[in-house]
Write an enzyme that holds these catalytic residues in place. Structure first.
Site, PDB file in Angstrom:
ATOM      1  N   ALA A  77     -11.707  -4.250   2.716  1.00 13.66           N
ATOM      2  CA  ALA A  77     -11.378  -3.722   4.037  1.00 13.66           C
ATOM      3  C   ALA A  77     -12.490  -4.157   4.981  1.00 13.66           C
ATOM      4  O   ALA A  77     -13.295  -3.366   5.434  1.00 13.66           O
ATOM      5  CB  ALA A  77     -11.239  -2.203   4.012  1.00 13.66           C
ATOM      6  N   ASN A 134      -3.028 -15.016  12.006  1.00 16.03           N
ATOM      7  CA  ASN A 134      -3.156 -13.887  11.087  1.00 16.03           C
ATOM      8  C   ASN A 134      -2.379 -12.697  11.652  1.00 16.03           C
ATOM      9  O   ASN A 134      -2.953 -11.782  12.243  1.00 16.03           O
ATOM     10  CB  ASN A 134      -4.626 -13.540  10.886  1.00 16.03           C
ATOM     11  CG  ASN A 134      -4.821 -12.467   9.833  1.00 16.03           C
ATOM     12  OD1 ASN A 134      -3.864 -11.957   9.256  1.00 16.03           O
ATOM     13  ND2 ASN A 134      -6.063 -12.105   9.583  1.00 16.03           N
ATOM     14  N   CYS A 137      -2.679  -9.112   8.681  1.00 13.85           N
ATOM     15  CA  CYS A 137      -3.861  -8.478   8.099  1.00 13.85           C
ATOM     16  C   CYS A 137      -3.599  -7.003   7.826  1.00 13.85           C
ATOM     17  O   CYS A 137      -3.301  -6.239   8.741  1.00 13.85           O
ATOM     18  CB  CYS A 137      -5.057  -8.615   9.036  1.00 13.85           C
ATOM     19  SG  CYS A 137      -6.564  -7.929   8.332  1.00 13.85           S
ATOM     20  N   GLY A 258      -2.856 -17.043  -3.198  1.00 12.73           N
ATOM     21  CA  GLY A 258      -2.823 -15.726  -3.821  1.00 12.73           C
ATOM     22  C   GLY A 258      -3.155 -15.823  -5.290  1.00 12.73           C
ATOM     23  O   GLY A 258      -2.305 -16.167  -6.109  1.00 12.73           O
TER      24      GLY A 258
END
Length: 321
Positions: A77, A134, A137, A258
């Site tokens: 985070a 982005n 997010c 990923g």
């Protein structure tokens, strides 16, 4: 298939209207603005380098702790900590251009106007091979930046950016797996003018510290990356590429990412429909991973008779003869 020598495999890959010498790059957020990674990898040997996300103004990010390990990945985070677009243009992009890096600049914003204004500052910048929006997010304090959960809002962001950027500058939209309609979001982004799609961003997750009895991250939830998310990412790429093959979405390149750690992982994304593959959290353990993965991928393609990398893209969708 006839086996080839690895050195005979053509690794060039499409990037919007451009072509890059190989399909393996560094994903946003894991290589900073390239300076740290350059100690281990010549940046011009990467297909692309995606910067950490930059916004119109400098941003401190979220409170610590903001990173924790999970059994098969990382939960973060960070909160889009960054130097701001003016510092990027003034200090980082010239440095990257001197090293021959093909840079995808990841940009973020809280409003459509911020996305557009930040993107416009990147027109004509040497070494900038494209933009990555982005819109997905998941690790801000209130998830207010998760534009990619809504096809209509995703369309608006891409359209706003495309309206102010040079026509020859590829724009990729980075999609979130935290949606039930990823093909609809992908379609909206492409119809709005996206030249490609980046798939996927991290998934929302939560770790609770059993000693403190509280969430391990100060922000509570965070974005999960690493091997745990790879099957989800491959599924997303496969679904969107299938929709392209069926004519439901215009065909554009997909940059898959990923949990990529090996050449086999990269090949899996390629067979699912990715035209390029980015390495993310694996860089924290092995900063030279992209070059190793590239050579592993080259050998795997040769062993399977693929003379060109592009010949392997989407092969998993072909009906068996």
């Amino acid at each position: 298939m006839t086996a080839l020598r690895p050195e005979d495999v053509d690794l060039t890959a499409p990037l919007g209207g451009l072509t890059v010498p190989n399909p393996i790059g560094a994903a946003a957020g894991c290589a900073g603005y390239g300076r740290e990674l350059a100690r281990f990898v010549p940046l011009d040997q990467l297909g692309t380098l995606t910067t950490k996300s930059v916004m119109a103004a400098p941003r401190a990010g979220l409170a610590i702790p903001r990173l924790t390990e999970t059994p098969s990945g990382l939960l973060n985070a960070i909160g889009l900590q960054g130097c701001g677009i003016e510092a990027l243009v003034r200090e980082e992009l010239p440095w990257l251009a001197e090293r021959g890096a093909r840079v995808l600049v990841s940009i973020a914003g809280e409003r459509l106007e911020e996305f557009a204004a930040t993107a416009e500052r990147l027109n004509g910048r040497p070494g900038v091979a494209g933009l990555e929006l982005n819109i997905s997010c998941p690790n801000t304090a209130d998830r207010g930046l998760l534009f990619a959960g809504n096809p209509a809002v995703s369309y608006d962001v891409v359209r706003a950016v495309r309206s102010v950027t040079d026509p020859g500058l590829p724009v990729y939209a980075k999609l979130s797996p935290d949606t039930a309609s990823i093909t609809e979001v992908a379609d909206a982004c492409v119809r709005a003018g996206a030249d490609g799609l980046s798939m996927i961003n991290t998934m929302a997750g939560l770790v609770i510290d059993t000693e403190t009895l509280r969430p391990a991250l100060a922000a509570g939830t965070g974005g999960l990356s690493g091997p745990a998310v790879r099957p989800v990412a491959v599924r997303c790429v496969y679904q969107v590429h299938a929709a392209m093959l069926a004519g439901r979405i215009p065909r554009v390149p997909i940059l898959g990412m990923g949990g990529v750690r090996t050449g086999r992982d990269a090949l899996e994304f390629t067979l699912a429909g990715a035209s390029g593959v980015a390495v993310g959290s694996a860089l924290f353990r092995d900063p030279a991973a992209p070059l190793r993965i590239l050579e592993e991928l080259r050998a795997l393609l040769a062993a399977r008779g693929f003379a060109k990398y592009t010949d392997a893209v989407g092969v998993a969708h072909r009906a068996e003869s």
